[in-house]
Design a protein around this motif. Structure first.
Motif, PDB file in Angstrom:
ATOM      1  N   LYS A  44      13.793 -28.088  34.582  1.00 33.27           N
ATOM      2  CA  LYS A  44      15.256 -28.730  34.660  1.00 33.27           C
ATOM      3  C   LYS A  44      15.709 -28.596  36.253  1.00 33.27           C
ATOM      4  CE  LYS A  44      16.612 -27.467  30.004  1.00 33.27           C
ATOM      5  NZ  LYS A  44      17.092 -26.560  29.293  1.00 33.27           N
ATOM      6  N   ALA A  74      22.428 -36.118  24.658  1.00 33.52           N
ATOM      7  CA  ALA A  74      21.755 -34.667  23.979  1.00 33.52           C
ATOM      8  C   ALA A  74      22.018 -33.672  24.698  1.00 33.52           C
ATOM      9  CB  ALA A  74      20.324 -35.020  23.476  1.00 33.52           C
ATOM     10  N   ASP A 103      26.519 -35.237  22.799  1.00 35.77           N
ATOM     11  CA  ASP A 103      25.460 -34.852  21.761  1.00 35.77           C
ATOM     12  C   ASP A 103      26.062 -34.985  20.592  1.00 35.77           C
ATOM     13  OD1 ASP A 103      23.393 -32.490  22.480  1.00 35.77           O
ATOM     14  OD2 ASP A 103      24.211 -32.748  20.155  1.00 35.77           O
ATOM     15  N   ASN A 133      26.252 -40.204  18.889  1.00 39.21           N
ATOM     16  CA  ASN A 133      24.783 -40.350  18.855  1.00 39.21           C
ATOM     17  C   ASN A 133      24.563 -41.290  19.633  1.00 39.21           C
ATOM     18  OD1 ASN A 133      22.561 -41.471  17.573  1.00 39.21           O
ATOM     19  ND2 ASN A 133      23.177 -41.461  15.515  1.00 39.21           N
ATOM     20  N   ALA A 134      23.222 -41.088  20.333  1.00 35.04           N
ATOM     21  CA  ALA A 134      22.412 -41.387  21.227  1.00 35.04           C
ATOM     22  C   ALA A 134      22.316 -43.121  20.845  1.00 35.04           C
ATOM     23  CB  ALA A 134      21.412 -40.974  21.996  1.00 35.04           C
ATOM     24  N   ALA A 151      17.486 -34.764  28.326  1.00 36.36           N
ATOM     25  CA  ALA A 151      16.343 -33.612  28.376  1.00 36.36           C
ATOM     26  C   ALA A 151      16.109 -32.954  27.055  1.00 36.36           C
ATOM     27  CB  ALA A 151      16.842 -32.777  29.610  1.00 36.36           C
TER      28      ALA A 151
HETATM   29  N1  SAM Z   1      19.667 -30.949  26.944  1.00 37.90           N
HETATM   30  C1  SAM Z   1      19.701 -29.905  26.482  1.00 37.90           C
HETATM   31  C2  SAM Z   1      18.588 -29.040  27.077  1.00 37.90           C
HETATM   32  O1  SAM Z   1      17.817 -29.586  27.852  1.00 37.90           O
HETATM   33  O2  SAM Z   1      18.870 -27.879  26.957  1.00 37.90           O
HETATM   34  C3  SAM Z   1      19.818 -29.902  24.874  1.00 37.90           C
HETATM   35  C4  SAM Z   1      18.276 -29.931  24.421  1.00 37.90           C
HETATM   36  S1  SAM Z   1      18.121 -29.759  22.629  1.00 37.90           S
HETATM   37  C5  SAM Z   1      16.549 -29.361  22.297  1.00 37.90           C
HETATM   38  C6  SAM Z   1      18.309 -31.260  21.795  1.00 37.90           C
HETATM   39  C7  SAM Z   1      19.734 -31.841  21.536  1.00 37.90           C
HETATM   40  O3  SAM Z   1      19.667 -33.029  20.975  1.00 37.90           O
HETATM   41  C8  SAM Z   1      20.524 -31.177  20.507  1.00 37.90           C
HETATM   42  O4  SAM Z   1      21.638 -30.670  21.226  1.00 37.90           O
HETATM   43  C9  SAM Z   1      20.844 -32.028  19.442  1.00 37.90           C
HETATM   44  O5  SAM Z   1      22.007 -31.811  18.778  1.00 37.90           O
HETATM   45  C10 SAM Z   1      20.798 -33.489  20.427  1.00 37.90           C
HETATM   46  N2  SAM Z   1      20.579 -34.589  19.428  1.00 37.90           N
HETATM   47  C11 SAM Z   1      19.605 -34.736  18.383  1.00 37.90           C
HETATM   48  N3  SAM Z   1      19.733 -35.721  17.779  1.00 37.90           N
HETATM   49  C12 SAM Z   1      20.759 -36.549  18.754  1.00 37.90           C
HETATM   50  C13 SAM Z   1      21.361 -38.104  18.828  1.00 37.90           C
HETATM   51  N4  SAM Z   1      20.662 -38.704  17.823  1.00 37.90           N
HETATM   52  N5  SAM Z   1      22.093 -38.224  19.656  1.00 37.90           N
HETATM   53  C14 SAM Z   1      22.536 -37.450  20.344  1.00 37.90           C
HETATM   54  N6  SAM Z   1      22.242 -36.049  20.675  1.00 37.90           N
HETATM   55  C15 SAM Z   1      21.143 -35.811  19.509  1.00 37.90           C
END
Ligand code: SAM
Length: 264
Positions: A44, A74, A103, A133-134, A151
């Motif tokens: 990171k 996310a 997120d 939602n992305a 990430a």
């Molecule tokens: N970016 C942070 C990091 O690097 O520590 C968090 C990563 S975590 C493994 C994955 C994240 O993706 C979660 O917080 C989850 O809620 C989010 N996520 C999953 N599907 C998503 C979507 N369709 N749109 C937005 N966020 C999403």
């Protein structure tokens, strides 16, 4: 699609992802450290340093809105966002760059908001959190973002192409898409060691530390299913981005990779 099966499968995947991240939210940061032996921090740091937020303008912008407008999709518990703001402030003496953490999961956002309280950015215009939602970023206007980061998020998305199209839409011309994600290990020997670790140790650590084997098993499987470096580079190109050089940088022998695309 036939009998709507795809839709049902997609709905199930979205529900599964929601359950996984709600159940891991409170232990997420500790687990990241344990599972990656702390290496995710180095990845990171490298990701952010390399993007150099708050340096020269990435895109043309009006003098009334200096600094970069960053969207961290996310963004979860804020790891990337806080690093971006620290980098812009400390290294580039830029107090205007701002980050929106988006997120889909309210529990992850709640952890992020809590963590933000111990940074200088809480309740300032430089940091905000939105539930989104992305694949449907309706609240983000077209061509409004200088840098879009994601990430360790995109492998969880149901429709990755839709997310890439949304990234393209919200970026300004000249804006950058940057993704840090688990990828494919380059050497067969290293891959064998890595697979033993991820399939053997990670679900076990999940069980012992977070009392949740299934969620961590899901995380390991989602890494396995994610496209290779070249396949993902091609997806980014298909969404309309120009891809610099070969399109990605491998980290730690390909355990993770950084992909980039520029909106023409
Ligand atoms: N970016 C942070 C990091 O690097 O520590 C968090 C990563 S975590 C493994 C994955 C994240 O993706 C979660 O917080 C989850 O809620 C989010 N996520 C999953 N599907 C998503 C979507 N369709 N749109 C937005 N966020 C999403």
């Amino acid at each position: 699609t036939h009998f709507g099966f795809e839709t049902v499968a997609e709905a199930l995947k979205e529900k599964k992802v929601a359950t996984v991240f709600s159940s891991v939210a409170s232990s997420y940061d500790t687990m990241n450290d344990l599972m990656s032996l702390g290496i995710h921090r180095l990845w990171k740091d490298h990701f952010v340093r390399n993007l150099n937020p708050g340096s020269n303008p990435l895109t043309s912008r009006s003098p009334i809105s200096p600094g970069w407008n960053i969207l961290d999709i996310a963004g979860g518990t804020g790891d990337i966002a806080f690093r971006m703001l620290d980098h812009a402030s400390t290294l580039n003496h830029d107090a205007h760059t701002r980050v929106t953490v988006a997120d889909i999961n309210p529990d992850m956002l709640a952890e992020g908001r809590k963590r933000a309280l111990s940074t200088p950015y809480a309740r300032t215009p430089r940091l905000d959190f939105v539930e989104a939602n992305a694949e449907h970023l309706d609240m983000i206007p077209d061509a409004s973002i200088d840098l879009y980061t994601v990430a360790f998020g995109i492998r969880n998305f149901t429709d990755k192409d839709a997310a890439l199209r949304e990234a393209f839409r919200v970026l300004k011309p000249g804006g950058v898409f940057a993704c840090l994600e688990f990828s494919k290990v380059n050497s067969a020997l290293f891959d064998a060691v890595y697979k033993r670790w991820s399939f053997g140790a990670i679900p076990l650590i999940g069980q012992l530390v977070a009392g949740d084997r299934d969620s961590y098993q899901y995380l390991v499987e989602s890494i396995e299913k994610f496209p290779s470096q070249t396949e993902f580079r091609d997806m980014i190109e298909r969404a309309g981005f120009l891809v610099p050089g070969k399109g990605w940088e491998d980290l730690t022998g390909g355990i993770a990779a950084i992909h980039k695309g520029v909106k023409p």
